[in-house]
Design a protein around this motif. Structure first.
Motif, PDB file in Angstrom:
ATOM      1  N   ILE A 152       0.853  -1.186   0.000  1.00 19.30           N
ATOM      2  CA  ILE A 152       0.000   0.000   0.000  1.00 19.30           C
ATOM      3  C   ILE A 152       0.888   1.235   0.000  1.00 19.30           C
ATOM      4  O   ILE A 152       1.731   1.421   0.886  1.00 19.30           O
ATOM      5  CB  ILE A 152      -0.960   0.005   1.198  1.00 19.30           C
ATOM      6  N   PHE A 153       0.686   2.068  -1.012  1.00 18.03           N
ATOM      7  CA  PHE A 153       1.431   3.310  -1.176  1.00 18.03           C
ATOM      8  C   PHE A 153       0.512   4.478  -0.853  1.00 18.03           C
ATOM      9  O   PHE A 153      -0.576   4.595  -1.424  1.00 18.03           O
ATOM     10  CB  PHE A 153       1.951   3.443  -2.610  1.00 18.03           C
ATOM     11  N   LEU A 154       0.947   5.339   0.049  1.00 13.71           N
ATOM     12  CA  LEU A 154       0.180   6.510   0.446  1.00 13.71           C
ATOM     13  C   LEU A 154       0.965   7.775   0.126  1.00 13.71           C
ATOM     14  O   LEU A 154       2.170   7.852   0.405  1.00 13.71           O
ATOM     15  CB  LEU A 154      -0.124   6.473   1.943  1.00 13.71           C
ATOM     16  N   LEU A 155       0.280   8.764  -0.433  1.00 14.76           N
ATOM     17  CA  LEU A 155       0.934  10.043  -0.707  1.00 14.76           C
ATOM     18  C   LEU A 155       1.262  10.751   0.594  1.00 14.76           C
ATOM     19  O   LEU A 155       0.418  10.860   1.490  1.00 14.76           O
ATOM     20  CB  LEU A 155       0.028  10.937  -1.552  1.00 14.76           C
ATOM     21  N   ASP A 156       2.492  11.253   0.702  1.00 23.00           N
ATOM     22  CA  ASP A 156       2.855  12.045   1.876  1.00 23.00           C
ATOM     23  C   ASP A 156       2.615  13.522   1.583  1.00 23.00           C
ATOM     24  O   ASP A 156       2.069  13.896   0.539  1.00 23.00           O
ATOM     25  CB  ASP A 156       4.301  11.765   2.303  1.00 23.00           C
ATOM     26  N   ALA A 157       3.022  14.389   2.509  1.00 21.80           N
ATOM     27  CA  ALA A 157       2.763  15.822   2.381  1.00 21.80           C
ATOM     28  C   ALA A 157       3.476  16.442   1.181  1.00 21.80           C
ATOM     29  O   ALA A 157       3.073  17.499   0.694  1.00 21.80           O
ATOM     30  CB  ALA A 157       3.187  16.544   3.661  1.00 21.80           C
ATOM     31  N   GLU A 158       4.521  15.776   0.698  1.00 24.67           N
ATOM     32  CA  GLU A 158       5.270  16.278  -0.456  1.00 24.67           C
ATOM     33  C   GLU A 158       4.817  15.648  -1.764  1.00 24.67           C
ATOM     34  O   GLU A 158       5.437  15.855  -2.807  1.00 24.67           O
ATOM     35  CB  GLU A 158       6.767  16.015  -0.246  1.00 24.67           C
ATOM     36  N   GLY A 159       3.737  14.868  -1.719  1.00 29.25           N
ATOM     37  CA  GLY A 159       3.215  14.251  -2.929  1.00 29.25           C
ATOM     38  C   GLY A 159       4.001  13.047  -3.387  1.00 29.25           C
ATOM     39  O   GLY A 159       3.935  12.681  -4.567  1.00 29.25           O
ATOM     40  N   LYS A 160       4.737  12.416  -2.469  1.00 38.13           N
ATOM     41  CA  LYS A 160       5.513  11.225  -2.790  1.00 38.13           C
ATOM     42  C   LYS A 160       4.908  10.010  -2.077  1.00 38.13           C
ATOM     43  O   LYS A 160       4.419  10.114  -0.957  1.00 38.13           O
ATOM     44  CB  LYS A 160       6.976  11.389  -2.351  1.00 38.13           C
ATOM     45  N   TYR A 161       4.982   8.854  -2.745  1.00 38.95           N
ATOM     46  CA  TYR A 161       4.436   7.644  -2.152  1.00 38.95           C
ATOM     47  C   TYR A 161       5.364   7.078  -1.086  1.00 38.95           C
ATOM     48  O   TYR A 161       6.581   6.984  -1.288  1.00 38.95           O
ATOM     49  CB  TYR A 161       4.203   6.579  -3.221  1.00 38.95           C
ATOM     50  N   GLN A 162       4.761   6.676   0.015  1.00 36.69           N
ATOM     51  CA  GLN A 162       5.451   5.923   1.055  1.00 36.69           C
ATOM     52  C   GLN A 162       4.775   4.559   1.151  1.00 36.69           C
ATOM     53  O   GLN A 162       3.548   4.473   1.163  1.00 36.69           O
ATOM     54  CB  GLN A 162       5.403   6.648   2.400  1.00 36.69           C
TER      55      GLN A 162
END
Length: 207
Positions: free
Chosen positions: A169-179
Motif C-alpha cells: 500500500i502506497f500513500l501520498l505524503d505531504a510532499e506528494g511522494k508515495y510511502q
C-alpha cells in the motif's frame, strides 16, 4: 498482452478507437489488450466487494468501479490511458457528469492493481504515473510474488520485501511522494481510505 495499433494515439483518440469489449489500456501511444486469469479476477472482485461493503456499512461518499479508465502522464509527457483492476472514486466527482463516458482526468481516491505477467507496469510505470497524478492511495496485490527486483527510483523498497505474496500500500505524503507499507499473512490491512477495514492480507491474497 496484444498490441492493436502502431500509430501513436492521444488519450482522446484512444477513447474513440478502443473496443467496447475486453480490457484495454493506452500505453506509449498504442492500444494494448490486458489479459488476466480467473485467479486474478477473483482477487480483484473480492477486493472490490470488500470496499463496497465498507462503503455501504459506513455510508461513505465513494463508488467502486471495476475498471474505470483515466488519463495519466508519464515523466516524458506521454498520455496514457490506465484502467486499474479496482478504482475507488469520490461519488460527487463520478456523478458530476453522469451522461459522460467513464473516462476521468482527475485523480481518483484509491487504485488497486493485481499483478500479472506485466508486473513491471504495476511496480514501476503505474507507480510513477499514479503518484504524478496524485492518487491518494495505491495498492499492489502481488498474490503471485512476481515482483522480482528492487523498485527503481523513489521510494525504494528493500529487496527483503520481494519473493513472497504481499499487499503493498502506497500513500501520498505531504510532499506528494508515495510511502510504502506491505502486509502479509494474518496482518490486518491498514488503509487511509478505509480505516476501519478488517481484512487481512491473506484474505485478499487467497481470494
Amino acid at each position: 498482452m496484444k498490441t492493436y495499433t502502431k500509430q501513436k494515439l492521444t488519450f482522446e483518440q484512444f477513447l474513440e478507437q478502443c473496443l467496447e469489449s475486453g480490457l484495454y489500456e493506452l500505453v506509449d501511444g498504442e492500444i494494448v489488450e490486458v489479459r488476466v486469469t480467473r485467479n486474478h479476477d477473483d482477487v480483484a472482485d473480492f477486493t472490490a466487494d470488500s470496499f463496497k461493503d465498507e462503503i455501504k456499512r459506513l455510508n461513505l461518499n465513494y463508488v467502486v468501479k471495476n475498471p474505470a479508465v483515466f488519463k495519466t502522464i508519464t515523466a516524458n509527457g506521454i498520455e496514457q490511458g490506465r484502467k486499474p483492476d479496482v478504482s475507488v472514486i469520490d461519488k460527487d466527482k463520478w456523478r458530476s457528469n453522469r451522461s459522460a463516458y467513464a473516462a476521468l482526468e482527475e485523480p481518483i481516491q484509491l487504485a488497486v492493481e493485481v499483478t500479472s505477467t506485466n508486473w513491471e507496469d504495476d511496480y514501476i510505470d503505474k507507480l510513477d504515473e499514479y503518484q504524478r497524478l496524485g492518487i491518494t492511495e495505491y495498492w499492489i496485490v502481488d498474490y503471485l510474488a512476481i515482483g522480482l527486483r528492487e523498485y527503481l527510483g523513489n521510494p525504494k523498497v528493500p529487496a527483503v520485501f520481494i519473493f513472497l505474496p504481499a499487499v503493498f500500500i502506497f500513500l501520498l505524503d505531504a510532499e506528494g511522494k508515495y510511502q510504502c507499507t506491505h502486509f502479509r499473512g494474518s496482518e490486518r490491512i491498514v488503509s487511509r481510505t478505509f480505516p476501519e477495514l478488517t481484512l487481512t492480507a491473506e484474505q485478499i491474497l487467497t481470494a
